[in-house]
Design a protein around this motif. Structure first.
Motif: not given
Length: 78
Positions: A2-6
């Protein structure tokens, strides 16, 4: 995968720019649209308004002041 956001949360400050560029002043006649020269102090454009008023009888002017700003990451906790 999945997409990972920081996300980083930070405070920023906005201050008048510290470069060699100060504010810029320019005035305009509201009757005829003529403009003063651009200057680094209001003295020149102010004098232009007075001379223009004397010469034309126009009495309303708009003054524009451009100021430069700089943003920076705040130092330490708030």
């Amino acid at each position: 995968m999945g997409v990972v956001s920081v996300w980083r949360i930070a405070d920023w400050d906005l201050d008048v720019g510290t470069s060699d560029s100060g504010s810029i002043y320019k005035h305009q006649c509201m009757s005829c649209g003529q403009k003063s020269s651009v200057a680094t102090t209001a003295d020149g454009p102010d004098e232009w308004c007075l001379r223009h008023a004397e010469r034309t009888g126009h009495t309303e002017f708009r003054g524009t002041v451009t100021t430069f700003f700089r943003s920076s990451l705040a130092q330490g906790p708030r």
